[in-house]
Design a protein around this motif. Structure first.
Motif, short mmCIF file in Angstrom:
data_model
loop_
_atom_site.label_atom_id
_atom_site.label_comp_id
_atom_site.label_asym_id
_atom_site.label_seq_id
_atom_site.Cartn_x
_atom_site.Cartn_y
_atom_site.Cartn_z
N HIS A 200 8.33 -39.24 64.98
CA HIS A 200 8.05 -37.91 64.43
C HIS A 200 7.36 -37.98 63.08
O HIS A 200 7.09 -36.93 62.47
N ASN A 201 7.05 -39.19 62.63
CA ASN A 201 6.36 -39.37 61.35
C ASN A 201 5.05 -38.59 61.33
O ASN A 201 4.24 -38.71 62.25
N GLN A 202 4.85 -37.79 60.29
CA GLN A 202 3.68 -36.90 60.26
C GLN A 202 2.36 -37.63 60.07
O GLN A 202 1.29 -37.10 60.35
N TYR A 203 2.44 -38.88 59.60
CA TYR A 203 1.20 -39.62 59.36
C TYR A 203 0.87 -40.61 60.48
O TYR A 203 -0.27 -40.72 60.92
N HIS A 204 1.86 -41.34 60.94
CA HIS A 204 1.60 -42.38 61.93
C HIS A 204 2.42 -42.21 63.21
O HIS A 204 2.58 -43.17 63.98
N GLY A 205 2.93 -41.02 63.44
CA GLY A 205 3.79 -40.80 64.60
C GLY A 205 3.05 -40.82 65.93
O GLY A 205 1.82 -40.86 65.98
N TYR A 206 3.82 -40.80 67.01
CA TYR A 206 3.26 -40.76 68.35
C TYR A 206 4.24 -40.03 69.27
O TYR A 206 5.38 -39.75 68.87
N SER A 207 3.81 -39.70 70.46
CA SER A 207 4.66 -39.01 71.43
C SER A 207 5.53 -40.04 72.15
O SER A 207 5.04 -40.79 73.00
N PHE A 208 6.80 -40.09 71.79
CA PHE A 208 7.71 -41.13 72.26
C PHE A 208 7.72 -41.28 73.79
O PHE A 208 7.49 -42.36 74.32
N ALA A 209 7.99 -40.21 74.51
CA ALA A 209 8.10 -40.28 75.97
C ALA A 209 6.76 -40.64 76.62
O ALA A 209 6.71 -41.47 77.54
N ILE A 210 5.69 -40.04 76.14
CA ILE A 210 4.36 -40.32 76.70
C ILE A 210 4.00 -41.79 76.50
O ILE A 210 3.51 -42.46 77.42
#
Length: 302
Positions: A200-210
């Motif tokens: 959920h990091n606003q800079y380097h986050g990603y969609s966990f399930a995807i």
């Protein structure tokens, strides 16, 4: 371009001349290729892969079948090879158990490929209570029991699904994608929740399930193409299970997470580039003879 052409030409030349080389070496050493491999290489992926290569490129059709079929009778195969090659157990006592173990590993890998393919081809079905129960279990584990407002809702995006119904995200990998996410979340809950939180990091986050489903796609293709033989031949002297494949997935997902943040991506649009870079790194690692895909978090849970 030219180095690739030369490499291809040399490979073709080697295959053409290989029978002659084998004949000469056998005359000099008094040992067939399979016997030489058993003496030259210790237990592990290198030995089993060389035995597999030798059988695959044999001029005997019955030997070729041993590395292609799922229903190989290993004991009968051992007898066939030793009789055909005139290998006497009284003289070469270690060959029989070495060949047996290698054939078990080779045959088991083929079977695992078929089992995983069967799971992948099962489409997620909302009317299937087993599928729905697994999905809800995944939600409850990763959110520590937070209540869903409804079956289809925007809350699913908290886990990194694209929309209000996770069903659509499982299309490519089917039940396999769900089973692997759930396996990771169930067995390594603390690690999975930590990765979800970081995602959920606003800079380097990603969609966990995807990304998790994408990692299923990655390990699936590594299995199909044979890259994962190194891992399984080093890790298992017995038959690998679907759970063993899930363990490899857990490692890859965890390792990619680390790799992703080390790359410091500008945004999620860099996912394709970073994923391909990681895939090449992983494939390169799997070419090393001693590679086993296992992280500290997995060892600690045992």
């Amino acid at each position: 371009m030219f180095p690739a052409i030369w490499a291809s030409l040399l490979a073709s030349l080697y295959i053409y001349l290989r029978p002659m080389f084998k004949w000469i070496i056998r005359r000099v050493t008094g040992k067939c290729e399979l016997l030489r491999i058993s003496y030259q290489y210790p237990n592990g992926a290198a030995r089993t892969k060389y035995i597999e290569y030798s059988l695959k490129h044999s001029n005997k059709r019955e030997f070729k079948r041993l590395v292609k079929e799922t229903d190989t009778n290993v004991e009968a195969a051992v007898v066939l090879v030793m009789k055909t090659k005139a290998i006497l157990p009284e003289i070469h006592a270690n060959f029989e158990p070495i060949l047996r173990q290698s054939l078990i590993q080779i045959n088991s890998y083929i079977r695992l490929q078929h089992s995983i393919e069967d799971l992948r081809l099962i489409k997620y079905d909302c009317d299937n209570t087993d599928h729905e129960e697994k999905l809800m279990k995944l939600w409850n584990i990763l959110t520590d029991g937070e209540e869903l407002t409804s079956r289809k809702c925007s809350q699913w995006t908290q886990l990194g699904f694209q929309g209000e119904d996770p069903k659509t995200d499982f299309r490519g990998m089917g039940q396999l994608g769900l089973d692997q996410l759930l396996y990771f979340a169930t067995k390594y809950t603390k690690v999975a929740r930590s990765m979800l939180s970081k995602s959920h990091n606003q800079y380097h986050g990603y969609s966990f399930a995807i990304v998790g489903i994408n990692m299923t796609d990655l390990v699936y293709h590594l299995l199909v193409k044979g890259n994962l033989r190194t891992h399984f031949y080093n890790m298992k002297t017995s038959r690998p299970t679907i759970e063993d494949f899930h363990e490899a997935y857990c490692y890859v997902f965890w390792d990619f997470d680390t790799f992703w943040y080390s790359e410091k991506p500008k945004d999620i649009m860099e996912f394709g580039r970073i994923r391909e870079k990681y895939r090449k790194k992983l494939v390169s690692r799997l070419k090393e003879k001693s590679t086993v895909l296992e992280g500290e978090f997995q060892q600690e849970s045992q």
